[in-house]
Design a protein around this motif. Structure first.
Motif, PDB file in Angstrom:
ATOM      1  N   VAL A   1      48.460 -77.091 -14.518  1.00  0.00           N
ATOM      2  CA  VAL A   1      49.367 -75.971 -14.275  1.00  0.00           C
ATOM      3  C   VAL A   1      49.110 -75.424 -12.872  1.00  0.00           C
ATOM      4  N   MET A   2      50.207 -75.270 -12.130  1.00  0.00           N
ATOM      5  CA  MET A   2      50.109 -74.721 -10.782  1.00  0.00           C
ATOM      6  C   MET A   2      51.037 -73.511 -10.663  1.00  0.00           C
ATOM      7  N   VAL A   3      50.561 -72.487  -9.961  1.00  0.00           N
ATOM      8  CA  VAL A   3      51.373 -71.303  -9.675  1.00  0.00           C
ATOM      9  C   VAL A   3      51.462 -71.179  -8.159  1.00  0.00           C
ATOM     10  N   ASN A   4      52.678 -71.174  -7.651  1.00  0.00           N
ATOM     11  CA  ASN A   4      52.940 -71.090  -6.215  1.00  0.00           C
ATOM     12  C   ASN A   4      52.172 -72.163  -5.436  1.00  0.00           C
ATOM     13  N   GLY A   5      52.102 -73.376  -5.997  1.00  0.00           N
ATOM     14  CA  GLY A   5      51.491 -74.493  -5.302  1.00  0.00           C
ATOM     15  C   GLY A   5      49.979 -74.582  -5.413  1.00  0.00           C
ATOM     16  N   ARG A   6      49.331 -73.699  -6.185  1.00  0.00           N
ATOM     17  CA  ARG A   6      47.870 -73.713  -6.328  1.00  0.00           C
ATOM     18  C   ARG A   6      47.488 -73.945  -7.781  1.00  0.00           C
ATOM     19  N   GLN A   7      46.478 -74.790  -8.025  1.00  0.00           N
ATOM     20  CA  GLN A   7      45.960 -74.944  -9.383  1.00  0.00           C
ATOM     21  C   GLN A   7      45.255 -73.643  -9.759  1.00  0.00           C
ATOM     22  N   VAL A   8      45.527 -73.165 -10.964  1.00  0.00           N
ATOM     23  CA  VAL A   8      45.007 -71.862 -11.370  1.00  0.00           C
ATOM     24  C   VAL A   8      44.376 -71.935 -12.753  1.00  0.00           C
ATOM     25  N   LYS A   9      43.609 -70.880 -13.063  1.00  0.00           N
ATOM     26  CA  LYS A   9      43.035 -70.738 -14.391  1.00  0.00           C
ATOM     27  C   LYS A   9      44.017 -69.991 -15.281  1.00  0.00           C
ATOM     28  N   ALA A  10      43.743 -69.993 -16.581  1.00  0.00           N
ATOM     29  CA  ALA A  10      44.628 -69.344 -17.557  1.00  0.00           C
ATOM     30  C   ALA A  10      44.661 -67.833 -17.383  1.00  0.00           C
ATOM     31  N   SER A  11      43.642 -67.267 -16.738  1.00  0.00           N
ATOM     32  CA  SER A  11      43.544 -65.808 -16.636  1.00  0.00           C
ATOM     33  C   SER A  11      44.296 -65.220 -15.438  1.00  0.00           C
ATOM     34  N   VAL A  12      44.911 -66.057 -14.614  1.00  0.00           N
ATOM     35  CA  VAL A  12      45.603 -65.552 -13.426  1.00  0.00           C
ATOM     36  C   VAL A  12      46.807 -64.699 -13.849  1.00  0.00           C
ATOM     37  N   ALA A  13      47.077 -63.645 -13.086  1.00  0.00           N
ATOM     38  CA  ALA A  13      48.191 -62.744 -13.395  1.00  0.00           C
ATOM     39  C   ALA A  13      49.493 -63.330 -12.867  1.00  0.00           C
ATOM     40  N   VAL A  14      50.507 -63.345 -13.726  1.00  0.00           N
ATOM     41  CA  VAL A  14      51.822 -63.872 -13.356  1.00  0.00           C
ATOM     42  C   VAL A  14      52.734 -62.696 -13.028  1.00  0.00           C
ATOM     43  N   LYS A  15      53.493 -62.829 -11.922  1.00  0.00           N
ATOM     44  CA  LYS A  15      54.420 -61.790 -11.504  1.00  0.00           C
ATOM     45  C   LYS A  15      55.828 -62.369 -11.424  1.00  0.00           C
ATOM     46  N   VAL A  16      56.823 -61.496 -11.425  1.00  0.00           N
ATOM     47  CA  VAL A  16      58.207 -61.932 -11.265  1.00  0.00           C
ATOM     48  C   VAL A  16      58.343 -62.588  -9.893  1.00  0.00           C
ATOM     49  N   GLY A  17      58.993 -63.743  -9.865  1.00  0.00           N
ATOM     50  CA  GLY A  17      59.185 -64.472  -8.613  1.00  0.00           C
ATOM     51  C   GLY A  17      58.211 -65.615  -8.425  1.00  0.00           C
ATOM     52  N   ASP A  18      57.147 -65.682  -9.235  1.00  0.00           N
ATOM     53  CA  ASP A  18      56.189 -66.779  -9.131  1.00  0.00           C
ATOM     54  C   ASP A  18      56.842 -68.094  -9.561  1.00  0.00           C
ATOM     55  N   ILE A  19      56.404 -69.187  -8.956  1.00  0.00           N
ATOM     56  CA  ILE A  19      56.871 -70.521  -9.310  1.00  0.00           C
ATOM     57  C   ILE A  19      55.749 -71.203 -10.095  1.00  0.00           C
ATOM     58  N   ILE A  20      56.050 -71.611 -11.328  1.00  0.00           N
ATOM     59  CA  ILE A  20      55.072 -72.273 -12.183  1.00  0.00           C
ATOM     60  C   ILE A  20      55.485 -73.734 -12.329  1.00  0.00           C
ATOM     61  N   GLU A  21      54.527 -74.635 -12.110  1.00  0.00           N
ATOM     62  CA  GLU A  21      54.773 -76.065 -12.282  1.00  0.00           C
ATOM     63  C   GLU A  21      53.778 -76.599 -13.303  1.00  0.00           C
ATOM     64  N   ILE A  22      54.287 -77.265 -14.342  1.00  0.00           N
ATOM     65  CA  ILE A  22      53.460 -77.782 -15.427  1.00  0.00           C
ATOM     66  C   ILE A  22      53.638 -79.294 -15.500  1.00  0.00           C
ATOM     67  N   GLN A  23      52.530 -80.031 -15.568  1.00  0.00           N
ATOM     68  CA  GLN A  23      52.554 -81.481 -15.705  1.00  0.00           C
ATOM     69  C   GLN A  23      52.432 -81.845 -17.178  1.00  0.00           C
ATOM     70  N   PHE A  24      53.441 -82.503 -17.730  1.00  0.00           N
ATOM     71  CA  PHE A  24      53.418 -83.034 -19.093  1.00  0.00           C
ATOM     72  C   PHE A  24      53.375 -84.547 -18.992  1.00  0.00           C
ATOM     73  N   GLY A  25      52.188 -85.131 -18.970  1.00  0.00           N
ATOM     74  CA  GLY A  25      52.080 -86.579 -18.808  1.00  0.00           C
ATOM     75  C   GLY A  25      52.629 -87.002 -17.455  1.00  0.00           C
ATOM     76  N   ASN A  26      53.679 -87.824 -17.450  1.00  0.00           N
ATOM     77  CA  ASN A  26      54.283 -88.247 -16.185  1.00  0.00           C
ATOM     78  C   ASN A  26      55.496 -87.398 -15.819  1.00  0.00           C
ATOM     79  N   LYS A  27      55.783 -86.373 -16.602  1.00  0.00           N
ATOM     80  CA  LYS A  27      56.929 -85.499 -16.354  1.00  0.00           C
ATOM     81  C   LYS A  27      56.443 -84.147 -15.840  1.00  0.00           C
ATOM     82  N   SER A  28      57.185 -83.555 -14.945  1.00  0.00           N
ATOM     83  CA  SER A  28      56.825 -82.261 -14.376  1.00  0.00           C
ATOM     84  C   SER A  28      57.946 -81.253 -14.627  1.00  0.00           C
ATOM     85  N   VAL A  29      57.571 -80.042 -15.003  1.00  0.00           N
ATOM     86  CA  VAL A  29      58.543 -78.970 -15.228  1.00  0.00           C
ATOM     87  C   VAL A  29      58.239 -77.860 -14.227  1.00  0.00           C
TER      88      VAL A  29
END
Length: 79
Positions: free
Chosen positions: A28-56
């Motif tokens: 899981v990446m937020v705004n292009g950085r790998q992050v921990k689960a405890s990071v605070a999410v704000k409106v406007g953040d971009i979240i990228e999640i890798q599901f196997g070979n697929k990315s959301v």
């Protein structure tokens, strides 16, 4: 709001423990950085999640503590 809770409430990931494991594994990446689960999410953040070979990639549109299944899709926008 914590990233793992946001992923669960928005229904991007079904369970919070699975969201935690995905963050710990570096899938899981937020705004292009790998992050921990405890990071605070704000409106406007971009979240990228890798599901196997697929990315959301989504943008956080709103943050709610709880939501109905039908309204969960309004919390983010696919990119």
């Amino acid at each position: 709001m914590r990233l793992d809770k946001y992923l669960k409430v928005s229904r991007l990931i079904k369970r919070r423990t699975v969201a935690n494991e995905a963050c710990d594994a570096g899938r899981v990446m937020v705004n292009g950085r790998q992050v921990k689960a405890s990071v605070a999410v704000k409106v406007g953040d971009i979240i990228e999640i890798q599901f196997g070979n697929k990315s959301v990639k989504v943008e956080v549109v709103q943050i709610q503590e709880s939501t109905k299944k039908e309204d969960a899709k309004e919390m983010f926008k696919y990119l």
